[in-house]
Design a protein around this motif. Structure first.
Motif, PDB file in Angstrom:
ATOM      1  N   SER A  38     -39.268   1.625  10.149  1.00 41.17           N
ATOM      2  CA  SER A  38     -39.867   1.908   9.188  1.00 41.17           C
ATOM      3  C   SER A  38     -40.316   3.913   9.504  1.00 41.17           C
ATOM      4  CB  SER A  38     -41.302   1.624   8.833  1.00 41.17           C
ATOM      5  OG  SER A  38     -41.276   0.472   8.557  1.00 41.17           O
ATOM      6  N   GLU A  39     -39.472   4.590  10.124  1.00 43.10           N
ATOM      7  CA  GLU A  39     -39.634   5.839  10.225  1.00 43.10           C
ATOM      8  C   GLU A  39     -39.192   6.051  11.073  1.00 43.10           C
ATOM      9  OE1 GLU A  39     -43.544   5.573  13.871  1.00 43.10           O
ATOM     10  OE2 GLU A  39     -43.885   5.775  12.135  1.00 43.10           O
ATOM     11  N   SER A  40     -38.727   8.051  10.997  1.00 42.09           N
ATOM     12  CA  SER A  40     -37.924   8.621  11.830  1.00 42.09           C
ATOM     13  C   SER A  40     -38.277   9.726  12.023  1.00 42.09           C
ATOM     14  CB  SER A  40     -36.501   9.222  10.948  1.00 42.09           C
ATOM     15  OG  SER A  40     -35.591   6.729  10.008  1.00 42.09           O
ATOM     16  N   VAL A  41     -38.024   9.979  13.319  1.00 42.73           N
ATOM     17  CA  VAL A  41     -37.680  11.759  14.418  1.00 42.73           C
ATOM     18  C   VAL A  41     -37.529  12.345  13.946  1.00 42.73           C
ATOM     19  CG1 VAL A  41     -38.262  12.961  15.691  1.00 42.73           C
ATOM     20  CG2 VAL A  41     -39.396  10.115  15.777  1.00 42.73           C
ATOM     21  N   VAL A  42     -37.479  13.711  12.860  1.00 40.43           N
ATOM     22  CA  VAL A  42     -36.554  14.849  12.475  1.00 40.43           C
ATOM     23  C   VAL A  42     -36.632  16.253  14.239  1.00 40.43           C
ATOM     24  CG1 VAL A  42     -36.005  16.895  10.922  1.00 40.43           C
ATOM     25  CG2 VAL A  42     -37.174  14.570  10.257  1.00 40.43           C
ATOM     26  N   LEU A  43     -35.416  15.987  14.185  1.00 41.39           N
ATOM     27  CA  LEU A  43     -35.035  17.451  15.099  1.00 41.39           C
ATOM     28  C   LEU A  43     -35.364  18.425  14.680  1.00 41.39           C
ATOM     29  CD1 LEU A  43     -34.965  18.470  18.256  1.00 41.39           C
ATOM     30  CD2 LEU A  43     -32.335  18.356  17.450  1.00 41.39           C
ATOM     31  N   LEU A  44     -35.836  19.182  14.118  1.00 38.24           N
ATOM     32  CA  LEU A  44     -36.305  20.097  13.224  1.00 38.24           C
ATOM     33  C   LEU A  44     -35.222  21.651  13.924  1.00 38.24           C
ATOM     34  CD1 LEU A  44     -39.927  21.029  12.969  1.00 38.24           C
ATOM     35  CD2 LEU A  44     -38.588  19.546  11.933  1.00 38.24           C
ATOM     36  N   ILE A  45     -35.385  22.465  13.674  1.00 33.03           N
ATOM     37  CA  ILE A  45     -33.867  23.789  13.760  1.00 33.03           C
ATOM     38  C   ILE A  45     -34.884  24.743  14.305  1.00 33.03           C
ATOM     39  CG2 ILE A  45     -33.208  23.532  10.981  1.00 33.03           C
ATOM     40  CD1 ILE A  45     -34.962  26.654  10.609  1.00 33.03           C
TER      41      ILE A  45
ATOM     42  N   VAL B 202     -34.966  21.992   7.283  1.00 33.94           N
ATOM     43  CA  VAL B 202     -35.937  21.384   7.965  1.00 33.94           C
ATOM     44  C   VAL B 202     -35.586  21.284   9.375  1.00 33.94           C
ATOM     45  CG1 VAL B 202     -37.691  19.947   8.629  1.00 33.94           C
ATOM     46  CG2 VAL B 202     -37.198  20.634   6.162  1.00 33.94           C
ATOM     47  N   GLY B 203     -34.178  20.234   9.407  1.00 36.72           N
ATOM     48  CA  GLY B 203     -33.663  20.021  11.016  1.00 36.72           C
ATOM     49  C   GLY B 203     -32.628  18.931  10.393  1.00 36.72           C
ATOM     50  N   ARG B 204     -32.909  17.641  10.689  1.00 37.77           N
ATOM     51  CA  ARG B 204     -31.642  16.545  11.000  1.00 37.77           C
ATOM     52  C   ARG B 204     -32.436  15.607  11.610  1.00 37.77           C
ATOM     53  NH1 ARG B 204     -29.155  15.954  15.982  1.00 37.77           N
ATOM     54  NH2 ARG B 204     -28.842  17.536  17.337  1.00 37.77           N
ATOM     55  N   ILE B 205     -32.125  14.565  11.085  1.00 35.19           N
ATOM     56  CA  ILE B 205     -32.677  12.991  12.333  1.00 35.19           C
ATOM     57  C   ILE B 205     -32.114  12.886  13.238  1.00 35.19           C
ATOM     58  CG2 ILE B 205     -33.389  10.567  11.675  1.00 35.19           C
ATOM     59  CD1 ILE B 205     -32.637  10.572   9.113  1.00 35.19           C
ATOM     60  N   GLY B 206     -32.923  12.786  14.131  1.00 32.28           N
ATOM     61  CA  GLY B 206     -32.352  12.654  15.841  1.00 32.28           C
ATOM     62  C   GLY B 206     -32.899  11.394  16.190  1.00 32.28           C
ATOM     63  N   LYS B 207     -33.875  10.681  15.509  1.00 31.35           N
ATOM     64  CA  LYS B 207     -33.750   8.952  16.148  1.00 31.35           C
ATOM     65  C   LYS B 207     -34.205   8.435  14.697  1.00 31.35           C
ATOM     66  CE  LYS B 207     -36.074  10.339  20.252  1.00 31.35           C
ATOM     67  NZ  LYS B 207     -36.263   9.960  21.720  1.00 31.35           N
ATOM     68  N   VAL B 208     -34.052   7.114  14.846  1.00 29.90           N
ATOM     69  CA  VAL B 208     -34.228   6.161  13.873  1.00 29.90           C
ATOM     70  C   VAL B 208     -34.731   4.954  14.048  1.00 29.90           C
ATOM     71  CG1 VAL B 208     -33.640   5.020  11.764  1.00 29.90           C
ATOM     72  CG2 VAL B 208     -32.573   7.488  12.816  1.00 29.90           C
ATOM     73  N   ALA B 209     -35.558   4.271  13.547  1.00 28.71           N
ATOM     74  CA  ALA B 209     -36.766   3.468  13.687  1.00 28.71           C
ATOM     75  C   ALA B 209     -36.696   2.366  12.295  1.00 28.71           C
ATOM     76  CB  ALA B 209     -38.110   3.719  14.118  1.00 28.71           C
TER      77      ALA B 209
ATOM     78  N   GLY C 125     -36.765  10.928  -1.000  1.00 26.72           N
ATOM     79  CA  GLY C 125     -37.742  12.032  -0.115  1.00 26.72           C
ATOM     80  C   GLY C 125     -38.858  11.067   1.066  1.00 26.72           C
ATOM     81  N   ALA C 126     -39.312  10.935   1.330  1.00 22.89           N
ATOM     82  CA  ALA C 126     -39.983  11.365   2.445  1.00 22.89           C
ATOM     83  C   ALA C 126     -41.084  12.140   3.265  1.00 22.89           C
ATOM     84  CB  ALA C 126     -39.497  10.933   3.767  1.00 22.89           C
ATOM     85  N   ARG C 127     -42.634  11.607   3.313  1.00 27.10           N
ATOM     86  CA  ARG C 127     -43.271  12.201   3.584  1.00 27.10           C
ATOM     87  C   ARG C 127     -43.267  12.297   4.993  1.00 27.10           C
ATOM     88  NH1 ARG C 127     -47.360  13.580   0.069  1.00 27.10           N
ATOM     89  NH2 ARG C 127     -48.701  13.197   1.884  1.00 27.10           N
ATOM     90  N   VAL C 128     -43.867  13.197   5.646  1.00 28.43           N
ATOM     91  CA  VAL C 128     -44.044  14.137   7.069  1.00 28.43           C
ATOM     92  C   VAL C 128     -45.821  13.120   7.414  1.00 28.43           C
ATOM     93  CG1 VAL C 128     -44.701  15.409   9.368  1.00 28.43           C
ATOM     94  CG2 VAL C 128     -42.996  16.089   7.377  1.00 28.43           C
ATOM     95  N   ILE C 129     -45.265  12.082   8.386  1.00 26.72           N
ATOM     96  CA  ILE C 129     -46.386  11.624   9.157  1.00 26.72           C
ATOM     97  C   ILE C 129     -46.985  11.860  10.410  1.00 26.72           C
ATOM     98  CG2 ILE C 129     -46.445   9.616   7.219  1.00 26.72           C
ATOM     99  CD1 ILE C 129     -44.674   8.148   9.953  1.00 26.72           C
ATOM    100  N   ALA C 130     -46.314  12.734  11.256  1.00 26.87           N
ATOM    101  CA  ALA C 130     -46.796  12.934  12.191  1.00 26.87           C
ATOM    102  C   ALA C 130     -46.446  14.399  12.929  1.00 26.87           C
ATOM    103  CB  ALA C 130     -46.512  11.971  13.529  1.00 26.87           C
ATOM    104  N   SER C 131     -46.706  15.902  12.974  1.00 22.83           N
ATOM    105  CA  SER C 131     -45.847  16.259  13.985  1.00 22.83           C
ATOM    106  C   SER C 131     -45.690  16.707  14.841  1.00 22.83           C
ATOM    107  CB  SER C 131     -46.752  17.607  13.082  1.00 22.83           C
ATOM    108  OG  SER C 131     -45.741  19.024  12.968  1.00 22.83           O
ATOM    109  N   ASP C 132     -44.982  17.349  15.515  1.00 22.84           N
ATOM    110  CA  ASP C 132     -45.214  18.118  16.713  1.00 22.84           C
ATOM    111  C   ASP C 132     -44.949  19.207  17.345  1.00 22.84           C
ATOM    112  OD1 ASP C 132     -45.632  17.163  20.030  1.00 22.84           O
ATOM    113  OD2 ASP C 132     -44.691  16.506  20.489  1.00 22.84           O
ATOM    114  N   VAL C 133     -44.908  20.029  16.711  1.00 20.25           N
ATOM    115  CA  VAL C 133     -44.370  21.306  16.552  1.00 20.25           C
ATOM    116  C   VAL C 133     -44.858  22.727  17.541  1.00 20.25           C
ATOM    117  CG1 VAL C 133     -43.887  21.444  13.992  1.00 20.25           C
ATOM    118  CG2 VAL C 133     -45.754  22.339  15.045  1.00 20.25           C
ATOM    119  N   THR C 134     -45.808  21.798  18.249  1.00 20.28           N
ATOM    120  CA  THR C 134     -46.131  22.615  19.351  1.00 20.28           C
ATOM    121  C   THR C 134     -45.965  22.272  20.629  1.00 20.28           C
ATOM    122  OG1 THR C 134     -48.531  21.804  19.399  1.00 20.28           O
ATOM    123  CG2 THR C 134     -48.508  23.664  17.654  1.00 20.28           C
ATOM    124  N   ALA C 135     -45.226  21.026  20.973  1.00 21.06           N
ATOM    125  CA  ALA C 135     -44.937  20.628  21.807  1.00 21.06           C
ATOM    126  C   ALA C 135     -43.753  21.566  21.492  1.00 21.06           C
ATOM    127  CB  ALA C 135     -44.375  19.602  22.202  1.00 21.06           C
TER     128      ALA C 135
END
Length: 277
Positions: free
Chosen positions: A167-174, A158-165, A120-130
């Motif tokens: 302690s966090e990852s960026v998910v590319l949404l569908i 939801v999508g797939r992971i596009g970038k990995v750091a 499981g993971a929690r969304v900590i930031a969103s950029d769906v309007t960009a």
């Protein structure tokens, strides 16, 4: 002959002497059954003043008691408002906890039905309007996240992971224009490619649309049909719910149909997700 002044003086002295004699007599022989005449005279003179003072005192005393009552009522009212606000806050927190528990239960059930392990993971930031539709989750390389891992939410893909750091990852949404998922229409098995768009659906505000491409013109599909992952792209496992078809129509030329897809997951509001290993 005595002058007029001397006569007046003697008269005043005589009155004083008589008054003193009466006073001494009253003191020497007191009458306990009634007030002395001078006491009665004093009481008669001060009685109106006492009455006025009593009324004034009663008025101010009542006003003060009224003020105290109003102040106490105001304090009690503020306390009740605070208690009500606190109760509402607790109810909201309980509702949030209930929704989160339901979401986690749904994610676990979906993961089990797909026969896939995950975390499981929690969304900590969103950029769906960009222009690029992405969210950031609180799991990274140190927690087992890797690029291209599939991410699901309550209800579907939801999508797939596009970038990995670390302690966090960026998910590319569908809904991102760079996203492409091989899908099939559950009812008929018609196959197509799901790609993201920059548009929002009119049926559900803030729901970002995806669109089917390469859907054959002869395919038996209709508005409301459920779209799931086909598993043929070797990236997204088979059977993940994606969304429903909307505005299915034949293109003016060519051999393909056009159709929008409304995702099952509210990509703008999703908070809890699961990363499939």
């Amino acid at each position: 002959m005595l002058s007029s002044f001397q006569k007046f003086t003697r008269g005043v002295l005589a009155v004083i002497c008589v008054f003193l004699a009466v006073l001494l007599t009253s003191l020497a022989f007191p009458n306990f059954e009634r007030f002395h005449w001078y006491s009665q005279l004093g009481m008669t003179m001060i009685s109106p003043l006492q009455s006025s003072l009593t009324k004034i005192s009663g008025f101010f005393g009542g006003a003060w008691r009224h003020y105290i009552a109003i102040s106490d009522a105001a304090i009690e009212n503020e306390k009740l408002k605070f208690d009500l606000a606190e109760a509402k806050r607790r109810m909201i927190e309980m509702e949030d906890v209930r929704k989160e528990n339901n979401n986690l239960h749904e994610l676990l059930s979906m993961s089990s039905s797909l026969k896939k392990e995950g975390f499981g993971a929690r969304v900590i930031a969103s950029d769906v309007t960009a222009e690029f539709k992405t969210v950031t989750i609180d799991k990274g390389f140190n927690q087992g996240a890797r690029k291209n891992m599939v991410v699901i939410g309550p209800g579907g893909l939801v999508g797939r992971i596009g970038k990995v750091a670390n302690s966090e990852s960026v998910v590319l949404l569908i809904a991102d224009p760079n996203s492409a998922v091989d899908v099939t229409v559950q009812r008929t098995g018609a196959r197509a490619l799901l790609v993201g768009t920059s548009m929002e659906t009119e049926l559900k505000p803030f729901y970002s649309l995806s669109r089917l491409e390469y859907l054959r013109r002869v395919s038996n599909v209709a508005d409301g049909d459920v779209v799931i992952t086909s598993g043929l792209d070797k990236l997204f496992p088979f059977g993940i719910p994606v969304g429903t078809l909307n505005k299915v129509q034949n293109q003016s030329s060519g051999v393909f149909k056009g159709a929008d897809v409304i995702p099952f997951v509210d990509l703008a509001q999703v908070k809890n997700v699961m990363v499939l290993k």
